[in-house]
Design a protein around this motif. Structure first.
Motif, PDB file in Angstrom:
ATOM      1  N   THR A 140       0.814  -1.218   0.000  1.00  0.00           N
ATOM      2  CA  THR A 140       0.000   0.000   0.000  1.00  0.00           C
ATOM      3  C   THR A 140       0.849   1.270   0.000  1.00  0.00           C
ATOM      4  O   THR A 140       0.313   2.366  -0.171  1.00  0.00           O
ATOM      5  CB  THR A 140      -0.943   0.021   1.220  1.00  0.00           C
ATOM      6  OG1 THR A 140      -0.162   0.097   2.420  1.00  0.00           O
ATOM      7  CG2 THR A 140      -1.810  -1.222   1.269  1.00  0.00           C
ATOM      8  N   TYR A 176      -7.036   5.048   7.592  1.00  0.00           N
ATOM      9  CA  TYR A 176      -6.198   4.890   6.395  1.00  0.00           C
ATOM     10  C   TYR A 176      -5.606   3.488   6.319  1.00  0.00           C
ATOM     11  O   TYR A 176      -5.661   2.827   5.267  1.00  0.00           O
ATOM     12  CB  TYR A 176      -5.087   5.938   6.424  1.00  0.00           C
ATOM     13  CG  TYR A 176      -4.198   5.941   5.198  1.00  0.00           C
ATOM     14  CD1 TYR A 176      -4.500   6.736   4.104  1.00  0.00           C
ATOM     15  CD2 TYR A 176      -3.048   5.147   5.137  1.00  0.00           C
ATOM     16  CE1 TYR A 176      -3.684   6.747   2.973  1.00  0.00           C
ATOM     17  CE2 TYR A 176      -2.234   5.152   4.025  1.00  0.00           C
ATOM     18  CZ  TYR A 176      -2.557   5.943   2.945  1.00  0.00           C
ATOM     19  OH  TYR A 176      -1.748   5.944   1.828  1.00  0.00           O
ATOM     20  N   ALA A 179      -8.296   0.714   5.737  1.00  0.00           N
ATOM     21  CA  ALA A 179      -8.744   0.718   4.347  1.00  0.00           C
ATOM     22  C   ALA A 179      -7.681   0.130   3.424  1.00  0.00           C
ATOM     23  O   ALA A 179      -7.996  -0.663   2.520  1.00  0.00           O
ATOM     24  CB  ALA A 179      -9.097   2.136   3.912  1.00  0.00           C
ATOM     25  N   GLY A 180      -6.414   0.513   3.637  1.00  0.00           N
ATOM     26  CA  GLY A 180      -5.349  -0.033   2.804  1.00  0.00           C
ATOM     27  C   GLY A 180      -5.221  -1.540   2.948  1.00  0.00           C
ATOM     28  O   GLY A 180      -5.110  -2.274   1.950  1.00  0.00           O
ATOM     29  N   GLY A 183      -8.139  -3.338   1.260  1.00  0.00           N
ATOM     30  CA  GLY A 183      -7.984  -3.487  -0.185  1.00  0.00           C
ATOM     31  C   GLY A 183      -7.051  -4.618  -0.548  1.00  0.00           C
ATOM     32  O   GLY A 183      -7.334  -5.435  -1.442  1.00  0.00           O
ATOM     33  N   GLY A 202      -6.218   1.369  -2.567  1.00  0.00           N
ATOM     34  CA  GLY A 202      -7.201   0.836  -1.637  1.00  0.00           C
ATOM     35  C   GLY A 202      -7.462   1.804  -0.499  1.00  0.00           C
ATOM     36  O   GLY A 202      -8.615   2.073  -0.130  1.00  0.00           O
ATOM     37  N   ALA A 203      -6.391   2.348   0.079  1.00  0.00           N
ATOM     38  CA  ALA A 203      -6.543   3.337   1.150  1.00  0.00           C
ATOM     39  C   ALA A 203      -7.215   4.604   0.636  1.00  0.00           C
ATOM     40  O   ALA A 203      -8.051   5.202   1.332  1.00  0.00           O
ATOM     41  CB  ALA A 203      -5.180   3.665   1.753  1.00  0.00           C
ATOM     42  N   GLY A 206     -10.783   4.124   0.350  1.00  0.00           N
ATOM     43  CA  GLY A 206     -11.342   4.163   1.695  1.00  0.00           C
ATOM     44  C   GLY A 206     -11.605   5.583   2.153  1.00  0.00           C
ATOM     45  O   GLY A 206     -12.622   5.865   2.802  1.00  0.00           O
ATOM     46  N   HIS A 247      -9.422  -1.678  -4.949  1.00  0.00           N
ATOM     47  CA  HIS A 247     -10.232  -0.465  -4.859  1.00  0.00           C
ATOM     48  C   HIS A 247     -11.542  -0.736  -4.132  1.00  0.00           C
ATOM     49  O   HIS A 247     -11.936   0.018  -3.231  1.00  0.00           O
ATOM     50  CB  HIS A 247     -10.520   0.075  -6.259  1.00  0.00           C
ATOM     51  CG  HIS A 247      -9.301   0.596  -6.958  1.00  0.00           C
ATOM     52  ND1 HIS A 247      -9.361   1.305  -8.143  1.00  0.00           N
ATOM     53  CD2 HIS A 247      -7.982   0.499  -6.648  1.00  0.00           C
ATOM     54  CE1 HIS A 247      -8.130   1.631  -8.524  1.00  0.00           C
ATOM     55  NE2 HIS A 247      -7.282   1.139  -7.636  1.00  0.00           N
ATOM     56  N   GLY A 250     -10.916  -1.597  -0.365  1.00  0.00           N
ATOM     57  CA  GLY A 250     -10.623  -0.396   0.408  1.00  0.00           C
ATOM     58  C   GLY A 250     -11.837   0.477   0.600  1.00  0.00           C
ATOM     59  O   GLY A 250     -12.059   1.039   1.684  1.00  0.00           O
ATOM     60  N   GLY A 254     -13.121   0.967   4.311  1.00  0.00           N
ATOM     61  CA  GLY A 254     -12.989   2.352   4.732  1.00  0.00           C
ATOM     62  C   GLY A 254     -14.333   2.980   5.079  1.00  0.00           C
ATOM     63  O   GLY A 254     -14.456   3.688   6.079  1.00  0.00           O
ATOM     64  N   GLU A 284     -11.029  -8.419   8.405  1.00  0.00           N
ATOM     65  CA  GLU A 284      -9.897  -8.584   7.492  1.00  0.00           C
ATOM     66  C   GLU A 284      -9.128  -9.868   7.805  1.00  0.00           C
ATOM     67  O   GLU A 284      -8.681 -10.567   6.891  1.00  0.00           O
ATOM     68  CB  GLU A 284      -8.989  -7.366   7.575  1.00  0.00           C
ATOM     69  CG  GLU A 284      -9.661  -6.107   7.039  1.00  0.00           C
ATOM     70  CD  GLU A 284      -8.814  -4.856   7.197  1.00  0.00           C
ATOM     71  OE1 GLU A 284      -9.205  -3.808   6.646  1.00  0.00           O
ATOM     72  OE2 GLU A 284      -7.766  -4.916   7.855  1.00  0.00           O
TER      73      GLU A 284
END
Length: 297
Positions: A140, A176, A179-180, A183, A202-203, A206, A247, A250, A254, A284
């Motif tokens: 990421t 952040y 979300a990363g 993804g 990905g982040a 998010g 995408h 994330g 997010g 996750e």
């Protein structure tokens, strides 16, 4: 105690016939603290809304005051964009190292790579086990093309400060990273049999989702954020070589994390927000274990 009785805690100055300051007994003063009524000299008195207070009473008042926070409970900071700039700096430094200094070793080591056990040479990368799972995070921060890091950092520079000011530094950083990771892990779950992926997209997705959640929470205009999301989704699915899985992962993680952080009730905000982040990480972890069951040895 009658007004003309001497105060036991203060010494009288023989020259002035006034009580001495409780901190400087040799300094006569006719002023007393409005809270504890101890005599205070001009060097010790602190102006209050009514009269003057001694330093101890001022300190006690500050200690009992409610700590100022951001809209969603984070610690208030004078610089609301520090974490955003640090993240941009890390991404740019890693890009320079990967593209021009440690080429191609850093890219090969940090990329989100996975080959399932059913393919020749597998399992490798993420599917090979926990000692390779660091790639889920390092990927990421990895970019190899200037336009790739440029576009991602431009969006981070645009969206990051507003979210950081609203959430506070720690909550924004947690959003952040969650979300990363979301993804990366979603990409592995969907295509871990054979994949290569990299980038902060990905982040970034998010943060786009979190911006939409914040607009919903504040009843603000949704049009610009929704239009930006739609535009990026069109680009994601129309151009080859873009990892749409990172995408979407994330965006989902997010948005859900942001909803928990921003809609937490005020009276239990800290607990609900902590459980939100822990819950997102648990989801996750579940996706990662499911991917390992599909592609690992």
């Amino acid at each position: 105690m009658l007004p003309d009785e001497p105060r036991p805690t203060a010494d009288r100055s023989p020259e002035a016939g006034l009580p001495g300051c409780y901190r400087h007994p040799q300094t006569p003063t006719g002023v007393s603290c409005t809270r504890c009524e101890r005599p205070i000299c001009p060097h010790c008195m602190v102006a209050a809304s009514v009269g003057f207070q001694c330093p101890e009473c001022v300190g006690d008042g500050h200690a009992g005051a409610r700590r100022a926070t951001t809209r969603f409970g984070g610690a208030l900071a004078a610089d609301g964009g520090l974490v955003t700039r640090v993240l941009i700096g890390i991404n740019v430094v890693v890009w320079v190292l990967a593209a021009y200094v440690l080429t191609p070793r850093l890219g090969q080591t940090w990329i989100l790579l996975s080959t399932g056990s059913d393919l020749l040479g597998g399992p490798s990368g993420i599917a090979d086990g926990p000692h390779q799972w660091y790639r889920l995070l390092t990927a990421t921060f990895l970019h190899l093309e200037w336009w790739h890091v440029g576009m991602n950092m431009l969006v981070l520079f645009w969206l990051g400060p507003a979210l950081e000011q609203a959430l506070g530094r720690l909550r924004f950083l947690a959003l952040y990273l969650v979300a990363g990771l979301g993804g990366s892990i979603f990409a592995f779950l969907v295509a871990g049999h054979e994949m290569k992926s990299l980038g902060a997209s990905g982040a970034i997705f998010g943060l786009i989702g979190a911006t939409i959640v914040m607009q919903l929470r504040d009843k603000g205009p949704l049009g610009p954020a929704m239009a930006f999301l739609v535009f990026n989704l069109i680009v994601t699915f129309s151009r080859p070589g873009i990892d749409w899985r990172a995408h979407i992962g994330g965006l989902l993680l997010g948005s859900l994390t942001a909803a928990g952080l921003m809609y937490a009730p005020r009276e239990r905000r800290g607990l609900v927000q902590a459980l939100t982040v822990v819950g997102a990480l648990a989801v996750e972890a579940g996706m990662l274990l499911a991917g390992m069951a599909l592609y690992g040895a």
